[in-house]
Design a protein around this motif. Structure first.
Motif, mmCIF file in Angstrom:
data_model
loop_
_atom_site.group_PDB
_atom_site.id
_atom_site.type_symbol
_atom_site.label_atom_id
_atom_site.label_comp_id
_atom_site.label_asym_id
_atom_site.label_seq_id
_atom_site.Cartn_x
_atom_site.Cartn_y
_atom_site.Cartn_z
ATOM 1 N N ALA A 1 0.837 -1.207 0.000
ATOM 2 C CA ALA A 1 0.000 0.000 0.000
ATOM 3 C C ALA A 1 0.868 1.253 0.000
ATOM 4 O O ALA A 1 0.601 2.224 -0.733
ATOM 5 C CB ALA A 1 -0.930 -0.009 1.205
ATOM 6 N N LEU A 2 1.945 1.251 0.803
ATOM 7 C CA LEU A 2 2.843 2.405 0.846
ATOM 8 C C LEU A 2 3.591 2.576 -0.476
ATOM 9 O O LEU A 2 3.782 3.708 -0.958
ATOM 10 C CB LEU A 2 3.840 2.258 1.997
ATOM 11 N N ALA A 3 4.047 1.453 -1.033
ATOM 12 C CA ALA A 3 4.784 1.526 -2.303
ATOM 13 C C ALA A 3 3.912 2.103 -3.408
ATOM 14 O O ALA A 3 4.368 2.950 -4.216
ATOM 15 C CB ALA A 3 5.286 0.136 -2.687
ATOM 16 N N ILE A 4 2.648 1.692 -3.468
ATOM 17 C CA ILE A 4 1.738 2.212 -4.497
ATOM 18 C C ILE A 4 1.538 3.713 -4.312
ATOM 19 O O ILE A 4 1.563 4.494 -5.272
ATOM 20 C CB ILE A 4 0.393 1.460 -4.445
ATOM 21 N N ALA A 5 1.358 4.149 -3.050
ATOM 22 C CA ALA A 5 1.147 5.574 -2.785
ATOM 23 C C ALA A 5 2.379 6.384 -3.174
ATOM 24 O O ALA A 5 2.269 7.465 -3.795
ATOM 25 C CB ALA A 5 0.826 5.781 -1.306
ATOM 26 N N LYS A 6 3.582 5.881 -2.822
ATOM 27 C CA LYS A 6 4.810 6.625 -3.149
ATOM 28 C C LYS A 6 5.012 6.737 -4.646
ATOM 29 O O LYS A 6 5.314 7.824 -5.167
ATOM 30 C CB LYS A 6 6.010 5.922 -2.500
ATOM 31 N N ARG A 7 4.830 5.629 -5.372
ATOM 32 C CA ARG A 7 5.028 5.675 -6.824
ATOM 33 C C ARG A 7 3.986 6.556 -7.510
ATOM 34 O O ARG A 7 4.290 7.234 -8.507
ATOM 35 C CB ARG A 7 4.982 4.263 -7.405
ATOM 36 N N ALA A 8 2.798 6.576 -6.961
ATOM 37 C CA ALA A 8 1.765 7.450 -7.531
ATOM 38 C C ALA A 8 2.167 8.915 -7.377
ATOM 39 O O ALA A 8 2.006 9.731 -8.306
ATOM 40 C CB ALA A 8 0.428 7.186 -6.856
ATOM 41 N N CYS A 9 2.708 9.258 -6.198
ATOM 42 C CA CYS A 9 3.169 10.634 -5.967
ATOM 43 C C CYS A 9 4.309 10.985 -6.914
ATOM 44 O O CYS A 9 4.343 12.100 -7.498
ATOM 45 C CB CYS A 9 3.622 10.804 -4.518
ATOM 46 N N GLN A 10 5.244 10.077 -7.098
ATOM 47 C CA GLN A 10 6.372 10.344 -7.992
ATOM 48 C C GLN A 10 5.897 10.524 -9.435
ATOM 49 O O GLN A 10 6.446 11.358 -10.186
ATOM 50 C CB GLN A 10 7.395 9.209 -7.889
ATOM 51 N N GLY A 11 4.877 9.789 -9.835
ATOM 52 C CA GLY A 11 4.316 9.961 -11.172
ATOM 53 C C GLY A 11 3.726 11.353 -11.353
ATOM 54 O O GLY A 11 3.897 11.992 -12.406
ATOM 55 N N VAL A 12 3.032 11.838 -10.326
ATOM 56 C CA VAL A 12 2.455 13.184 -10.380
ATOM 57 C C VAL A 12 3.557 14.223 -10.482
ATOM 58 O O VAL A 12 3.459 15.191 -11.265
ATOM 59 C CB VAL A 12 1.575 13.437 -9.138
ATOM 60 N N TRP A 13 4.642 14.045 -9.691
ATOM 61 C CA TRP A 13 5.721 15.035 -9.723
ATOM 62 C C TRP A 13 6.446 15.038 -11.079
ATOM 63 O O TRP A 13 6.862 16.096 -11.549
ATOM 64 C CB TRP A 13 6.724 14.752 -8.605
ATOM 65 N N THR B 1 8.232 12.865 1.545
ATOM 66 C CA THR B 1 7.397 11.672 1.385
ATOM 67 C C THR B 1 8.068 10.448 2.007
ATOM 68 O O THR B 1 7.416 9.628 2.679
ATOM 69 C CB THR B 1 7.117 11.420 -0.109
ATOM 70 N N GLU B 2 9.391 10.324 1.781
ATOM 71 C CA GLU B 2 10.121 9.215 2.381
ATOM 72 C C GLU B 2 10.034 9.283 3.907
ATOM 73 O O GLU B 2 9.842 8.272 4.582
ATOM 74 C CB GLU B 2 11.590 9.252 1.930
ATOM 75 N N GLN B 3 10.182 10.492 4.457
ATOM 76 C CA GLN B 3 10.063 10.646 5.908
ATOM 77 C C GLN B 3 8.664 10.307 6.385
ATOM 78 O O GLN B 3 8.477 9.675 7.430
ATOM 79 C CB GLN B 3 10.419 12.083 6.305
ATOM 80 N N LEU B 4 7.671 10.737 5.627
ATOM 81 C CA LEU B 4 6.289 10.459 6.001
ATOM 82 C C LEU B 4 6.020 8.964 6.015
ATOM 83 O O LEU B 4 5.433 8.424 6.968
ATOM 84 C CB LEU B 4 5.348 11.161 5.031
ATOM 85 N N LEU B 5 6.467 8.273 4.963
ATOM 86 C CA LEU B 5 6.239 6.826 4.910
ATOM 87 C C LEU B 5 7.054 6.111 5.989
ATOM 88 O O LEU B 5 6.612 5.093 6.529
ATOM 89 C CB LEU B 5 6.615 6.305 3.522
#
Length: 594
Positions: free
Chosen positions: A247-259, A280-284
């Motif tokens: 779940a975390l990996a999907i959220a992080k990659r989605a954010c990176q796609g937006v950026w 984001t890394e700190q948040l996760l």
């Protein structure tokens, strides 16, 4: 349980708040340090005259200040919360254990009790540290990380919040599934402590009978059950761990796609994307801190519950609300009125309608078959147990109306189990156990009366010789004489009653004879209760002898009177070859049965 757990931490609340304030400042510095590179990159483009080494020097100074503050904050927590909390919990556990009645101790395995306290204290401290060093920093880190993300990249924030909710839900669900296995695992740990302790204590007979394999088989079964429960927990953890991390990996990659999309459309520059990715890394990572902390909280829930339950237990035997100090005369009498007593969880009474009066200053001998109630009488006098029916009176007052400390302060005891020994204690301090302020001269006098002085003088360092655990370096006879010396040394003016329980059973006849002669001046003016199977002991000291059997008092009288009656006592005297004669100077007959 939460309220009781909170009460355990109450004395450290002020220091805890100061630590939390420091954590807030530290996490703010972490976020500030993360943004410093973005600030430096932009500043170096705007003001090209500033040399690069200035930024490097500023970064190093900032890092040094941060590391110094972090170290001081961690030391503050250790010195003001962590170690003091550990010490307080250990002291409170020891105090609670010492004040619980014998009925409670008989229901416990000493090894398992130690295991419960060790596990419980460790987990409470671990929980406090986890809340302080992980949960609070993680919450602050989440807040400080989310704020810039909301400001600079509001599009990605909902995805991260959804991931957080899903992550926490899966973590809670996982630990609920693991809880039954964790409970059984910690029950296994307590059994491990108990069995290990019992095996070490019984090491000599285990080796002598060649039963090492049997002990190892039992111990192996305990370990196998612990391992089985632990593996069951691990399998649950693996299943849920994969789902959480996915779940975390999907959220992080989605954010990176937006950026990446925003970078292509010049909505964000490279420096800001690096900063947002770091946040984001700190948040996760803070999400992982939540999961790790919750896992430890659930893991420590069972031992913490056991410790909290132990600390909250109320002793069944305690001071009566109306108990007040009692004025104690020079000599003390004892009366048992229609006493009935059965040990807890045992319906069969060992004492039934017992009536006994001991006049102040008398020496009473108690004899009889094993299990007829001799030891329970002395336990009832000091309220190690309470009677179920009837009453026990000292100085005409029911012992349940005495303050516990005062009633127990009236007695000195010699147990058939030997003296009290603590590992590595010098012999003089072993004897001083019952009166730590006794002088060396008084210690030597008590040792001489117990026929122990010559044995001590033959030791390598005499009275400075260190004694092993449980007195293992001493013979059984020496241990018994240590117990006698400890009791004699405790005989201050406040201790009016002396109980001698099988205090010569491990001694040869010559040593017994010498000790009995030595005791005469120590017994003067005191009420004495002698419990013995060796009739020679009671014959030479007792004013009156009572024979107990399963129905109560079977015989009563002086040695000569009991011999003349030809009952059980006379038969035992014949088997033990005890002479029928009286003392050369018989005592007045003070003890009597009503």
């Amino acid at each position: 349980m939460y309220r009781q757990f909170r009460d355990l931490l109450r004395p450290f609340r002020r220091e805890y708040r100061r630590f939390i304030a420091g954590v807030v400042l530290r996490q703010a510095l972490v976020v500030l340090g993360g943004y410093s590179l973005v600030w430096a990159l932009r500043l170096c483009l705007e003001r090209v005259f500033i040399p690069e080494w200035s930024f490097v020097a500023a970064f190093i100074l900032f890092d040094a200040a941060y590391m110094g503050f972090d170290l001081k904050l961690n030391y503050f927590f250790s010195s003001r919360v962590s170690y003091p909390l550990f010490g307080k919990l250990r002291m409170s556990s020891m105090e609670k254990t010492l004040r619980m009645p014998m009925e409670w101790h008989q229901r416990q395995s000493s090894g398992e009790l130690v295991g419960k306290v060790n596990n419980g204290v460790g987990k409470v401290v671990q929980t406090a540290e986890g809340l302080s060093r992980e949960l609070v920093p993680a919450l602050i880190q989440t807040a400080f990380s989310l704020a810039p993300l909301v400001i600079f990249s509001p599009v990605t924030t909902p995805a991260l919040l959804v991931a957080l909710v899903l992550y926490m839900w899966l973590t809670v669900l996982e630990n609920r599934r693991r809880r039954p296995f964790a409970k059984k695992r910690y029950q296994g740990y307590n059994r491990d402590f108990g069995l290990f302790s019992e095996s070490v204590q019984a090491i000599q007979p285990v080796v002598q009978y060649g039963q090492e394999a049997q002990v190892l088989r039992r111990y192996r079964r305990v370990q196998q059950r612990i391992v089985a429960q632990g593996l069951a927990e691990a399998r649950i953890g693996n299943r849920f761990g994969f789902r959480r991390n996915l779940a975390l990996a999907i959220a992080k990659r989605a954010c990176q796609g937006v950026w990446i999309w925003q970078y292509r459309h010049h909505a964000l520059d490279g420096a800001m994307i690096m900063y947002l990715n770091m946040l984001t890394e700190q948040l996760l990572a803070s999400f992982g801190g939540y999961a790790s902390l919750l896992e430890r909280l659930y893991d420590g829930l069972e031992p913490t519950r056991v410790l909290v339950k132990l600390m909250a237990e109320k002793p069944a035997i305690a001071d009566h609300p109306a108990a007040r100090p009692v004025s104690v005369p020079e000599r003390v009498g004892v009366k048992l009125k229609d006493v009935r007593f059965a040990y807890p969880r045992n319906k069969t009474a060992v004492l039934r309608d017992l009536r006994l009066t001991i006049t102040p200053g008398a020496v009473l001998g108690l004899v009889g078959r094993s299990g007829c109630g001799k030891t329970p009488i002395q336990n009832l006098l000091t309220r190690l147990f309470d009677v179920q029916e009837g009453s026990v009176e000292i100085c005409g007052k029911d012992v349940r109306r005495w303050p516990l400390d005062q009633i127990r302060g009236l007695f000195a005891h010699v147990s058939q189990n030997g003296g009290v020994f603590f590992s590595g204690t010098r012999m003089a301090d072993v004897l001083r156990f019952t009166r730590p302020d006794a002088s060396l001269r008084e210690v030597v006098e008590a040792a001489k009366a117990a026929c122990l002085h010559d044995d001590i003088c033959r030791m390598p360092e005499k009275y400075k010789t260190r004694i092993g655990q449980g007195g293992q370096s001493l013979s059984k006879g020496q241990q018994q004489r240590v117990a006698l010396a400890q009791a004699l040394l405790s005989l201050t003016d406040e201790r009016k009653i002396l109980v001698l329980d099988e205090f010569t059973s491990a001694l040869d006849s010559e040593t017994e004879e010498r000790i009995l002669r030595n005791l005469e001046p120590w017994l003067a003016g005191r009420t004495v209760i002698i419990v013995a199977h060796r009739l020679s002991t009671v014959r030479k000291l007792a004013d009156e002898i009572i024979v107990l059997d399963q129905t109560g008092i079977a015989e009563q009288g002086t040695h000569a009177e009991l011999i003349a009656r030809g009952g059980w006592y006379a038969e035992m005297a014949r088997l033990q070859a005890v002479a029928p004669g009286e003392f050369a100077n018989p005592r007045p007959r003070l003890a009597r049965v009503v």
